[in-house]
Design a protein around this motif. Sequence first.
Motif, short mmCIF file in Angstrom:
data_model
loop_
_atom_site.label_atom_id
_atom_site.label_comp_id
_atom_site.label_asym_id
_atom_site.label_seq_id
_atom_site.Cartn_x
_atom_site.Cartn_y
_atom_site.Cartn_z
N ARG A 238 39.22 37.62 40.48
CA ARG A 238 37.71 37.95 41.04
C ARG A 238 37.24 39.18 40.87
O ARG A 238 38.01 39.92 40.97
CB ARG A 238 38.22 37.61 42.52
CG ARG A 238 36.69 37.66 43.43
CD ARG A 238 37.11 37.79 45.13
NE ARG A 238 35.69 37.86 45.43
CZ ARG A 238 35.40 39.18 46.17
NH1 ARG A 238 36.27 39.96 46.01
NH2 ARG A 238 34.46 39.31 46.88
N GLN A 245 35.98 34.38 40.38
CA GLN A 245 36.26 34.01 41.74
C GLN A 245 37.78 33.44 41.78
O GLN A 245 38.07 32.60 42.96
CB GLN A 245 35.23 33.03 42.52
CG GLN A 245 33.85 33.45 42.53
CD GLN A 245 33.64 35.02 43.35
OE1 GLN A 245 34.27 34.85 44.32
NE2 GLN A 245 33.05 35.81 42.74
N ASP A 251 42.49 40.94 42.96
CA ASP A 251 41.11 41.18 42.78
C ASP A 251 40.85 42.46 41.81
O ASP A 251 41.62 43.40 42.05
CB ASP A 251 40.50 41.69 44.07
CG ASP A 251 39.03 41.64 44.13
OD1 ASP A 251 38.36 42.40 43.44
OD2 ASP A 251 38.58 40.69 44.75
#
Length: 310
Positions: A238, A245, A251
Motif C-alpha cells: 500500500r 492498496q 505499507d
Amino acid sequence: MSPLDPHSPDAHHIATLWWWMLVVAAIVFLGAVAMLVLGWLRRDKPGLPLIGESERANTTLVVAFGIAIPIVILSALFVVSDLVLMRETDAPQASETTMSVTVVGHQWWWEVRYGGSGAVTANEIHIPARTHIALVARSADVIHSFWVPELNRKIDMIPGQANSIELYAEEPGVYRGQCAEFCGLQHAHMAFRVYAEPPARFRAWLANMERPGREPATPQARRGRQLFMENACASCHRIAGTEAQGSIGPDLTHVASRQTLAADTIENTPRNLFQWVRNPQSVKPGDKMPGLGLGAARYQAIVSYLSELK
C-alpha cells in the motif's frame, strides 16, 4: 538486546529479579561444589564432620537440602516472578496511558498502526520518550512473540487473540526488538527497532506518517511509479494516495524514511533497496516477496520512486 541494561521501570523489575535469581543459583551451586570438595577431601573417612555416621542425621540433611530448601526457594521465586512481577509488568489500564499502538506480526515483518490516526508503518516503532504507551499485539498468521528486552518482557502474538503490554522508555534512544517465538524459516531475521523520541519530534514524525505518499519529482521516479502500479508491487503493498492498496506486504507510503529494510535485516540504502527489490530471495530466502524479472533499468526506476517516499 540485553535485559540487564534496562531503560524502563518494568525492565528494571525484570533485571532485579534476574540478579536475585543469579545470587540464589550461585549460593546453591557453591553449596553443591562445597559438598563435592568435602566428599573428596574425606574420601578415606566414613561419615560427615560432627555428624559422623548417624543415619538419622544423614536422612535429615537429604530431606532438608534435597526437598525442603528447594521447595522454599522455588516457591519464593514463583511468588515474586509470577504473582508480583507479572502484575507489575502487565498492560496498564486505558486511563493510565497516553496513546495506543497496535503491532501485528506477519511472516516475517511487523505491521505498526497508531490508534486515533491513519499512520501505518512497518518494522520501526516510534514512541514519545517518558510516555506510557499501551501496545496491543496481534498475529496475522502464526504465533510470534514481541520482545524489546530493554523496555519490557516478552508477550505472545497469537492468531485471533489480542495481548497487551506497556511500552515505556525513560530516555530517548533506539531499542532493538526481536520475535522470540520460532515462526518459520526467517524467524531470525524478524527484528525491529523502537525509536523513543522527544515528544515534539515524535508529533512531527506522526504528522508526516499521516500524509499520503509524495508525488514523484523526477522523470525516472515517475516512470518508477508507473512500473510499481503496473506490476505485482501494487497488489501486495500500500502507498497512501495511490492505486496501490495491497495488504500482503508492508505499507510503503514512507518507506524511504525508515532506517532498515526486510525487518531490520539490511540498512536502507539505495544499493540495498535495489538488491532487495531485484532479488529478495538473495537477502531473505523463503520470504514471500517474489522477484519480477523486470531488468536492471526498470528496477532502478522503481527504486528511484521508492527513495522519494519519505
